[in-house]
Scaffold this motif. Sequence first.
Motif, short mmCIF file in Angstrom:
data_model
loop_
_atom_site.label_atom_id
_atom_site.label_comp_id
_atom_site.label_asym_id
_atom_site.label_seq_id
_atom_site.Cartn_x
_atom_site.Cartn_y
_atom_site.Cartn_z
N TYR A 1 39.27 70.06 86.02
CA TYR A 1 38.04 70.84 86.08
C TYR A 1 38.11 72.20 85.38
N PRO A 2 39.15 73.01 85.56
CA PRO A 2 39.11 74.34 84.91
C PRO A 2 38.93 74.29 83.40
N TRP A 3 39.66 73.38 82.73
CA TRP A 3 39.50 73.36 81.27
C TRP A 3 38.31 72.52 80.84
N MET A 4 37.93 71.51 81.62
CA MET A 4 36.75 70.72 81.29
C MET A 4 35.49 71.60 81.36
N ASN B 1 27.27 73.29 81.45
CA ASN B 1 28.32 72.51 82.09
C ASN B 1 27.75 71.29 82.80
N VAL B 2 26.64 71.48 83.50
CA VAL B 2 26.10 70.39 84.31
C VAL B 2 25.60 69.23 83.44
N LEU B 3 24.95 69.53 82.33
CA LEU B 3 24.51 68.44 81.46
C LEU B 3 25.71 67.65 80.96
N VAL C 1 38.59 61.23 86.31
CA VAL C 1 37.74 62.21 85.63
C VAL C 1 38.45 62.73 84.38
N ASP C 2 39.74 63.01 84.51
CA ASP C 2 40.53 63.50 83.38
C ASP C 2 40.50 62.50 82.22
N VAL D 1 35.25 77.37 86.59
CA VAL D 1 36.55 77.00 86.02
C VAL D 1 37.62 77.07 87.10
N VAL D 2 37.35 76.44 88.22
CA VAL D 2 38.26 76.37 89.36
C VAL D 2 38.45 74.91 89.75
#
Length: 385
Positions: free
Chosen positions: A198-201, A91-93, A29-30, A192-193
Amino acid sequence: MGEPRALGRFGEYGGRYAPESLVEACREVDEAFREAWADPGFRGALARLLAVYAGRPTPLTPAHRLSEALGVRLYLKREDLTHTGSHKINNVLGQALLAVRMGQRRLIAETGAGQHGVATATAAALLGLEATVFMGERDIERQALNVFRMRMLGAEVVPVTTGSRTLKDATSEAMRYWVGATGDSHYCIGSVVGPDPYPWMVREFQRVIGEEARGQCAEELRAGVPDYVVACVGGGSNAAGTFAGFADTPARFVGVEAEGGAGAARGRLGVLHGCRSLFLQDGDGQIVEAHSVAAGLDYPGVGPEHAHLRDLGRARYVTVTDEEAIGAAVRLARTEGIVPALESAHALAWVIRAAGDGRLPAGSTVLMTLSGRGDKDASTLKELL
């Protein structure tokens, strides 16, 4: 509020504390997000969806009558006016487009108030993906409208019956499910957890709130920048996105938590759901259950970047009670004709209180992100009022 250090570190917070079976999935993912975020084609596709589908930009609404009563100049960033009714769609889109880019066919999500679940189900329907949403049994009962919306959109809603049967437990179950589904599924976390990235994405996908508001304030305010930027905080995605747009300004940041879920205000260092941050804990270091009338704030911790901003003194984190939030929701409805989500009403409750006791000086300009609309809370409010 730029990119975190290695493995998603914001100071001493963040990291990738994932089960071994998820480390590779997080790495993928990253890598995919970094490539996509550097790709003008991906950024352009997301911007177009945000404009023609989600309804961006959202307006900056001056709250004239309430401002006059409080003695401050209050402006509302209207995320409640997006398609699906909250900031979650931003975020979801982004994550749904990323999942398609990665060749995944299913979105996995957790939800508390149901808004992230609705946004996930919406994006999945739009892009031809499957959606599996985990939701605490208690939240299913108090957010029946959003459960119906998710199922109407074709999502599978999985009740979580363990623990407090709220957001924390839904997140735990979603992560467990992802362990066995990494081959064809993307975990679309809603705040952002979680483990890096994930937090920064999620913050980057929500940055559109702050960047839009920054431009709108430049046109609306004489000084161009508000004195205070205020947002509610559960995990903290709408606040992180809003703050990011004003990171290089002198605006003071205030994150408002539920009295019963004050991770930033009263939490201690710990690890939960893949990241090191501040969490409510007992004397033995066990996670303490959170409580809030707002299901989206019913989380015992806060995102790692918020913990870091607190330590730096860049943001202040405060709490309000259920009763204050309910009162603020009613007051906004009756002065401005806007029924806010109970999550957003927490932020407004602090503005009302701080204006009354002088912590907000008279004449201050305040930008508040109204993260969602109150339709989903109608049954709760009906019972309590």
